[in-house]
Design an enzyme around this catalytic site. Structure first.
Site, PDB file in Angstrom:
ATOM      1  N   LYS A 146       3.628 -15.336   2.550  1.00  0.00           N
ATOM      2  CA  LYS A 146       3.860 -16.042   1.281  1.00  0.00           C
ATOM      3  C   LYS A 146       5.370 -16.265   1.188  1.00  0.00           C
ATOM      4  CE  LYS A 146       2.532 -17.696  -2.744  1.00  0.00           C
ATOM      5  NZ  LYS A 146       1.800 -18.978  -2.849  1.00  0.00           N
ATOM      6  N   ASP A 155     -11.993  -9.536   4.231  1.00  0.00           N
ATOM      7  CA  ASP A 155     -13.286  -9.562   3.517  1.00  0.00           C
ATOM      8  C   ASP A 155     -13.841 -10.982   3.483  1.00  0.00           C
ATOM      9  OD1 ASP A 155     -13.178  -6.842   2.906  1.00  0.00           O
ATOM     10  OD2 ASP A 155     -13.834  -7.140   0.834  1.00  0.00           O
ATOM     11  N   ASP A 192      -6.152  -7.279   3.906  1.00  0.00           N
ATOM     12  CA  ASP A 192      -7.277  -6.659   3.205  1.00  0.00           C
ATOM     13  C   ASP A 192      -8.159  -7.747   2.596  1.00  0.00           C
ATOM     14  OD1 ASP A 192      -8.834  -4.617   1.968  1.00  0.00           O
ATOM     15  OD2 ASP A 192      -7.784  -5.027   0.092  1.00  0.00           O
ATOM     16  N   TYR A 224       0.813  -1.213   0.000  1.00  0.00           N
ATOM     17  CA  TYR A 224       0.000   0.000   0.000  1.00  0.00           C
ATOM     18  C   TYR A 224       0.852   1.270   0.000  1.00  0.00           C
ATOM     19  CZ  TYR A 224      -4.586  -2.130   0.771  1.00  0.00           C
ATOM     20  OH  TYR A 224      -5.762  -2.820   0.637  1.00  0.00           O
ATOM     21  N   ASP A 237      -2.329 -18.415   0.304  1.00  0.00           N
ATOM     22  CA  ASP A 237      -3.285 -19.143  -0.547  1.00  0.00           C
ATOM     23  C   ASP A 237      -3.958 -20.259   0.253  1.00  0.00           C
ATOM     24  OD1 ASP A 237      -0.771 -20.349  -0.442  1.00  0.00           O
ATOM     25  OD2 ASP A 237      -0.762 -20.979  -2.539  1.00  0.00           O
TER      26      ASP A 237
END
Ligand code: IPM
Ligand code: MG
Length: 391
Positions: free
Chosen positions: A220, A281, A277, A169, A253
């Protein structure tokens, strides 16, 4: 719901207020209200009476002023974060934020759009590096979750701790350039420092200690340098300062998959900005609806009560498609106000009262359309009134 034990709150600099405002422990709460765009003002209007009522009952005084932000800021003064709005936030103990953005401003250059030009600068300005998002699905709301009930016999109760001021970001360089061969290249940079990873890990440690002592860090590390560092720093820091916790790691993942396969296994999920983020959700929707997802963004800045200054917002967005129709779910905004009382003012009983009133309303089967699933639904205003009645 997140709550911190006293010793934890001290570690996380969330100490109980000294109640120095007056000898009887009456608190003066000064908040900047930034309703924003589309459903923002509607859900804010449904929430404020609840906040006012709970504070009035316990004798605290609330001073709030409303300021334009996002598209409303652009319309009012040409800037998504008007100077007057920022200065009102600087003078407040906390910010209660609605939601920003929408089609009206989508033709503006990307860097001037409401989300990028208001929410991100606010997070950066106040160094709000810790985003706490509770994912809670009570048994009474089971029918609103897309997960099969047999996978979540006891509902879902987890917290996502998202790093909020680093990573993709904010990393530099961040630009779009036309290359000598005529092709066009967009660049974002993912960057994390050890110190940034340690401070967000401390928040996750405090949260895990106040709950089930289980911490899952998501990265990751099979591909990204930042994630290799993330995993190493989290492992070393937890081993050195929180050996009482059970720490595990998951690639992002796999975490996305496990969230829908085994949501009940999650407790405290710690992750970097972008992954947080996306996963938050997913967490919100398995907990019934984005309209239920509240959030607290906290940092090291203290307010007048020597408690963390924070920005509190529903994480679901401005929902232009249902705006102005009295359809939006106000619960995320109401629950964000509860988080504000807890974290920025130390008013745990008042925060509990609001959260319980929301749960009771849902248990009484009073629901907005997003969580009604074919059953009868009420409007934003009526939902707010029903919560107020159950306070
Ligand atoms: C959130 C939102 C924001 C984010 C947007 C509006 C910039 O999606 O708070 O999750 O990406 O952080
Ligand atoms: Mg988001």
């Amino acid at each position: 719901m997140v709550s911190f034990k006293k010793e934890e709150t001290e570690k996380f600099r969330l100490a109980q207020p000294a109640n120095t405002d007056c000898a009887w422990g009456i608190m003066q709460l000064k908040i900047a209200v930034l309703p924003g765009d589309y459903i923002g003002p509607e859900v804010m209007a449904a929430s404020l009476p609840i906040l006012e009522a709970v504070l009035k009952r316990s004798g605290h005084t609330l001073e709030h002023s409303t300021h334009p932000v996002g598209g409303a800021g652009i319309d009012a003064s040409g800037k998504a974060l008007p100077d007057s709005t920022l200065s009102a936030c600087q003078q407040a103990d906390a910010i209660l934020f609605g939601s920003v953005g929408g089609p009206k401003w989508e033709k503006l250059p990307p860097a001037e759009q409401p989300e990028r030009a208001s929410l991100l600068p606010l997070r950066k300005h106040f160094k709000l590096f810790a985003n706490v998002r509770p994912g809670f699905l009570p048994k009474t709301l089971m029918d609103a979750s897309p997960i099969r009930p047999e996978r979540i016999p006891n509902g879902i109760d987890m917290v996502c701790i998202r790093e909020l001021t680093g990573g993709l970001y904010f990393g530099q360089p961040k630009r779009t350039t036309t290359l000598p061969d005529g092709d066009i290249e967009g660049v974002d940079t993912m960057v994390y420092r050890k110190s940034e990873i340690i401070r967000i890990t401390d928040v996750a440690i405090a949260t895990a200690r106040a709950r089930g002592k289980k911490l899952l860090s998501v990265d990751k590390a099979n591909v990204l340098e930042c994630s290799v560092l993330w995993r190493k720093v989290v492992s070393e820091h937890v081993a050195a300062t929180a050996p009482d916790l059970t720490l595990s790691h998951m690639y992002v993942d796999n975490a996305a998959m496990q969230l829908v396969l085994n949501p009940a296994k999650f407790d405290v999920l710690l992750t970097e900005n972008m992954f947080g983020d996306i996963l938050s959700d997913e967490m919100a929707v398995i907990c019934g609806s984005l309209g239920m997802l509240s959030s607290a963004s906290l940092g090291d800045v203290k307010n007048r009560h020597d408690l963390p200054f924070g920005l509190y917002e529903p994480a679901g967005g401005s929902a232009p498609d249902i705006a102005g129709q009295n359809k939006a779910n106000p619960c995320a905004q109401v629950l964000s106000a509860a988080l504000m009382l807890r974290h920025s003012f130390g008013l745990n009983a008042e925060a509990d009262a609001i959260e319980n009133a929301v749960k009771k309303t849902i248990a009484d089967n009073i629901r907005t359309g997003d969580i009604a699933f074919g059953g009868a639904s009420v409007g934003t205003k009526e939902m707010g009134e029903a919560i107020l009645k159950r306070l």
